[in-house]
Design a protein around this motif. Structure first.
Motif, PDB file in Angstrom:
ATOM      1  N   PRO A 122      19.974  58.091  75.513  1.00  0.00           N
ATOM      2  CA  PRO A 122      20.798  56.923  75.152  1.00  0.00           C
ATOM      3  C   PRO A 122      21.841  57.231  74.096  1.00  0.00           C
TER       4      PRO A 122
ATOM      5  N   ASN B 134      24.355  59.555  72.881  1.00  0.00           N
ATOM      6  CA  ASN B 134      25.040  60.732  73.422  1.00  0.00           C
ATOM      7  C   ASN B 134      26.465  60.777  72.879  1.00  0.00           C
TER       8      ASN B 134
ATOM      9  N   ASN C 197      28.786  57.674  73.286  1.00  0.00           N
ATOM     10  CA  ASN C 197      28.684  56.465  72.447  1.00  0.00           C
ATOM     11  C   ASN C 197      28.540  56.856  70.968  1.00  0.00           C
TER      12      ASN C 197
ATOM     13  N   ASN D  59      22.431  54.543  68.672  1.00  0.00           N
ATOM     14  CA  ASN D  59      21.283  54.034  69.420  1.00  0.00           C
ATOM     15  C   ASN D  59      21.281  52.517  69.388  1.00  0.00           C
TER      16      ASN D  59
ATOM     17  N   GLN E 127      26.927  52.951  77.795  1.00  0.00           N
ATOM     18  CA  GLN E 127      26.595  51.532  77.617  1.00  0.00           C
ATOM     19  C   GLN E 127      26.370  50.920  79.000  1.00  0.00           C
TER      20      GLN E 127
ATOM     21  N   ILE F 236      18.194  52.027  83.710  1.00  0.00           N
ATOM     22  CA  ILE F 236      17.616  52.516  82.447  1.00  0.00           C
ATOM     23  C   ILE F 236      16.490  53.521  82.689  1.00  0.00           C
TER      24      ILE F 236
ATOM     25  N   ALA G  60      18.944  56.440  82.816  1.00  0.00           N
ATOM     26  CA  ALA G  60      19.774  56.729  81.630  1.00  0.00           C
ATOM     27  C   ALA G  60      19.013  56.558  80.324  1.00  0.00           C
TER      28      ALA G  60
ATOM     29  N   THR H 290      19.629  52.532  76.876  1.00  0.00           N
ATOM     30  CA  THR H 290      21.067  52.561  76.610  1.00  0.00           C
ATOM     31  C   THR H 290      21.525  51.218  76.046  1.00  0.00           C
TER      32      THR H 290
ATOM     33  N   THR I 241      22.906  47.871  75.690  1.00  0.00           N
ATOM     34  CA  THR I 241      23.057  46.931  76.802  1.00  0.00           C
ATOM     35  C   THR I 241      23.705  45.647  76.315  1.00  0.00           C
TER      36      THR I 241
END
Lengths: 283, 256
Positions: free
Chosen positions: A2, A4, A7, A11, A208, A241, A244, A247, A249
């Motif tokens: 999440p 990374n 973004n 977190n 995201q 999710i 990924a 993430t 949201t």
């Protein structure tokens, strides 16, 4: 996964869109919200109440900038003056990343104010990726590109939408704002399996996720953002999710906006999927 | 076909005015049949023809921009009536489509356009133009740029002699021929009012029409400004208006 580079190694949890009908509630009640997403065009102005509200929100909350007018897919060059103003807002908000749509909507300086679908061609992918790189380098912040819902497809397309998305983000080396409601809407309008789309997205690029409601008409589905999230979209979210991870949201609710509490409660329904995912990962 | 050419072709169709029944026109850009035009670019599916798929975007475009105009110019809408206001907006937006990334600026050219196209406000030219100017001033005053305000502690004997008074850039000064400020306030008030009874709503509607018809010419000078982030209309005297106008224009003769 999440957190990374797309973004900015954050977190963030579950957020909601900052909308005018909720300003008073947020500023007076100060509800616990992990983060707000703003439509950045609404704050690219000289002054007045919107910027004052934004500054008050920034004192207490984390904000991420989301746009509707950059038109990464428009054939025209980026507007440097527009980007200068946007960069000034980026500095003001401290947004960890900026997102906008994988679409076009302006031609030679004339704006449709719509998110028009791309032709899925290699030429379009190349032009779009060049623009994304340019914007990212100018703003000096990671960019995530969002898949749109669409009601039309072009004869000239040379690949599927998800192949086009992958082609663009690989060429641009940018993130993805994965809108699972848009995937569902488009899958119904264009007769494809939405899980194929979800499973094809490079999970390590998802910065995201967006969730939202839509409206069904006799012959097509419209992305209206005026309802709670429907079950098929939650199922896609669950799958997204799983791939990924946890993430950031965000629930979008832009029309017939109910009370802040109702919107926030709807967004927090995502928690149960996140918890399930944690359990599955633990097992 | 290049990306640029495809986008030009689709944008022309999307921004083409709708029929009176709010459907896509059967004749497309350049006089071509719209069904053929749409079929050249857009794939049909098992439920919708190319024409119908393109029509979704054509309708969305017009509903969005007309909605924005109605929101920004409720007073003008009241003066012209809904039907004529809609027709006028369609003509305006066909000639002056948006050149800005934000819908906020959609009406920025309306006053100039109406001066060149007075047929849309025939019989009410002065009143309608007064209203457009006020409603646009309202938008500008709401979120226009503000300069930092001078604080008393920043003043000293040296700086006073160099002072140049200026009006905040967001402040709008208007010389009007009708008291349209009352009408705008009423229009805004009405928008925020929900009537449970249709009968009451109809009575109010008739009263509003009468209010427009009964509006008599009256020269007023108005400052549209904001205080604590809310926009206010304040009537001022001619002399005050002249002085503020001179300050706004940077008249150095008013320097101390």
């Amino acid at each position: 996964m999440p957190a990374n580079r797309f973004n900015n190694f954050t977190n963030y949890g579950i957020g909601i869109g900052l909308r005018a009908p909720h300003y008073d509630h947020i500023l007076t009640r100060k509800p616990v919200v992990d983060w707000f997403e703003i439509i950045f065009e609404n704050f690219m102005i000289g002054g007045g109440r919107p910027l004052r509200i934004l500054d008050q929100i920034l004192e207490q909350y984390r904000v991420v900038q989301h746009g509707v007018s950059m038109y990464f897919g428009s054939a025209n060059r980026p507007d440097r003056e527009h980007l200068r103003r946007l960069k000034s807002l980026v500095k003001r908000t401290g947004t960890p990343w900026v997102s906008d749509h994988l679409c076009w909507g302006s031609v030679d300086g004339t704006y449709t104010h719509d998110l028009l679908p791309m032709p899925y061609t290699f030429e379009a992918a190349k032009i779009t990726a060049q623009k994304l790189r340019y914007v990212r380098d100018f703003l000096e912040v990671p960019i995530a590109v969002e898949n749109v819902s669409s009601y039309a497809e072009y004869h000239v397309s040379e690949m599927t939408e998800w192949e086009f998305l992958n082609e663009v983000v690989e060429r641009a080396d940018c993130g993805i704002l994965l809108d699972v409601n848009n995937i569902y809407v488009s899958s119904q309008n264009h007769n494809f399996n939405p899980l194929t789309y979800i499973n094809s997205v490079p999970a390590d690029r998802v910065a995201q996720i967006h969730i939202a409601g839509h409206s069904k008409f006799e012959k097509f589905i419209l992305d209206t953002h005026d309802h709670p999230v429907l079950d098929p979209v939650w199922k896609l979210y669950d799958r997204a999710i799983q791939r990924a991870g946890h993430t950031a949201t965000l629930l979008e609710w832009d029309d017939r906006i109910p009370s802040f509490q109702e919107v926030h409660d709807e967004a927090l329904r995502a928690d149960r999927f996140l918890a399930d995912t944690q359990l599955k990962v633990a097992v | 076909m290049s990306l640029a050419n495809l986008q030009k072709a689709v944008a022309r169709a999307v921004m083409q005015p709708l029929t009176r029944n709010e459907h896509m026109r059967v004749v497309g850009p350049g006089g071509e049949r719209m069904r053929r035009y749409a079929a050249r670019y857009i794939k049909p599916n098992d439920r919708l023809t190319s024409f119908e798929r393109l029509e979704i975007y054509n309708r969305q475009y017009w509903f969005r921009v007309l909605g924005s105009m109605a929101e920004d110019f409720p007073g003008l809408r009241k003066i012209l009536g809904e039907r004529r206001f809609d027709d006028m907006c369609r003509a305006y937006l066909t000639e002056c489509p948006s050149r800005s990334f934000t819908l906020r600026n959609l009406g920025s050219r309306l006053e100039a356009w109406l001066r060149h196209n007075p047929q849309w406000v025939r019989g009410k030219e002065v009143l309608a133009l007064d209203m457009v100017r006020l409603e646009w001033a309202d938008i500008e005053a709401f979120d226009g740029e503000a300069e930092p305000v001078l604080r008393p502690e920043e003043l000293d004997a040296d700086s006073v002699s160099k002072l140049r008074l200026r009006v905040q850039p967001y402040v709008q000064l208007l010389e009007l021929h009708y008291p349209v400020d009352d009408l705008v306030l009423q229009a805004k008030d009405d928008e925020g009012t929900n009537f449970a009874s249709n009968a009451v709503g109809e009575l109010r509607r008739r009263m509003k029409v009468r209010a427009v018809v009964a509006l008599k010419p009256q020269k007023i000078f108005l400052v549209v400004h904001r205080l604590d982030f809310s926009v206010y209309f304040r009537r001022i005297e001619r002399e005050e208006y002249s002085m503020l106008k001179a300050l706004h224009g940077g008249d150095r003769s008013l320097a101390p």
